[in-house]
Design an enzyme around this catalytic site. Structure first.
Site, short mmCIF file in Angstrom:
data_model
loop_
_atom_site.label_atom_id
_atom_site.label_comp_id
_atom_site.label_asym_id
_atom_site.label_seq_id
_atom_site.Cartn_x
_atom_site.Cartn_y
_atom_site.Cartn_z
N ARG A 274 2.54 -2.24 0.18
CA ARG A 274 2.52 -3.70 0.21
C ARG A 274 3.91 -4.18 0.63
NH1 ARG A 274 -2.35 -3.65 0.13
NH2 ARG A 274 -3.73 -4.67 -1.38
N GLU B 53 2.52 -12.06 4.74
CA GLU B 53 1.56 -11.86 5.84
C GLU B 53 0.71 -13.12 6.05
OE1 GLU B 53 -0.71 -8.37 4.88
OE2 GLU B 53 1.06 -7.08 4.87
N HIS C 46 -1.09 -4.75 9.31
CA HIS C 46 -1.83 -4.35 8.10
C HIS C 46 -3.19 -3.77 8.47
CE1 HIS C 46 -2.24 -5.28 3.52
NE2 HIS C 46 -2.81 -4.14 3.85
#
Length: 314
Positions: free
Chosen positions: A233, A262, A280
């Site tokens: 993360r 993000e 991602h």
């Protein structure tokens, strides 16, 4: 009458949509709805389940607005965007989709590492720009063989990454706070692991307990010839410190699939040749997403059929 469920996000394949629409009365919402919106308030009282993504999760406010909620099914492994303690107190089940994405995420971690160490994006741009015939200078890359790979978080994905990197001739070390397998490979601390490693791969969970776990001290211990890969993360890294270290040459290179805010990526990274950036997508394969979708739906079906949950978190 079919149970009513709330389906959050926009990642759902036609197959998943067909599965949930066959079994449930579905309300598809692209983000987290907020109480007070007339369209949402009209359905909130009847919602018995939420199908969501690992990135979106559910908020405390959303949970409070769903009085009939029984289960949250997360399409993903990470549950750091889910208030687990609150849901446990309310007796609401939470499930996720482990295992089915392990191999694809591990493959992607190795891909990011190779891309960063062997400078693949830079080489691609070199050829496309016509620099090869012009014999423009190139900086030599580095090999993996004989180097030490430090894995932070030695669970399913961390161990799968380690297995792959061993096949490249790398020595494996790891760190996690709890005891793990192969204790002889476990470093005394994260800082120690960074100092002992040439390349650091982050595989730990996100959440408050790991926020900024990789700070400036860890980054500088990895050093100007070190490489950092993050498939965990964005929150686990002090992003400002990372950007500065890459820019100033205090860290050699990085491969980043996740970011703190993000989909916003620090603009300073765009101009750097020593970083590989991806959006991602560690589990973004047809096979992994199909399996994740099926498992997320299977958890919902099991709950409403009174069967044991395939992959419970709580």
């Amino acid at each position: 009458m079919k149970p009513e469920i709330l389906v959050l996000g926009s990642v759902w394949s036609p197959e998943v949509r067909a599965q949930v629409e066959q079994a449930f009365q579905c309300h598809f919402v692209p983000g987290i709805p907020v109480a007070g919106q007339p369209a949402f308030d009209a359905i909130a009282g009847g919602i018995r389940a939420v199908l969501t993504t690992g990135t979106l999760g559910v908020t405390r406010e959303l949970v409070a607005s769903l009085p009939a909620l029984e289960i949250v099914s997360v399409h993903g492994v990470g549950v750091d965007a889910v208030p687990l303690a609150l849901l446990a107190d309310k007796g609401i089940h939470v499930t996720n989709t482990p295992d089915v994405l392990t191999d694809d995420v591990a493959d992607f971690a190795v891909t990011l590492l190779l891309s960063a160490v062997r400078r693949l994006p830079l080489l691609d741009r070199y050829v496309r720009a016509g620099a090869w015939p012009a014999k423009a200078p190139l900086t030599q890359a580095r090999s993996l063989k004989g180097k030490v790979a430090g894995i932070v978080g030695f669970g399913r994905i961390g161990q799968a990454v380690a297995q792959r990197l061993q096949d490249f001739g790398m020595e494996i070390r790891y760190y996690q706070r709890s005891p793990g397998p192969a204790p002889e490979r476990r470093s005394a601390s994260l800082l120690a692991l960074a100092g002992e490693s040439d390349m650091l791969v982050l595989c730990m969970p996100g959440g408050p307990e790991t926020r900024h776990m990789v700070g400036l001290d860890v980054i500088e211990a990895l050093g100007p010839e070190g490489t950092l890969v993050n498939i965990a993360r964005g929150s686990v890294v002090d992003e400002a410190a990372l950007v500065a270290a890459l820019r100033d040459g205090r860290l050699g290179a990085a491969g980043l699939d996740v970011f703190e805010d993000e989909p916003n990526v620090p603009a300073a990274l765009f101009a750097l040749d020593n970083v590989v950036l991806t959006p991602h997508v560690g589990s973004f394969t047809v096979e992994a997403r199909r399996a994740m979708g099926r498992l997320a739906v299977a958890n919902l079906l099991a709950h409403f059929d009174g069967e044991p949950l395939p992959t419970p978190v709580i």
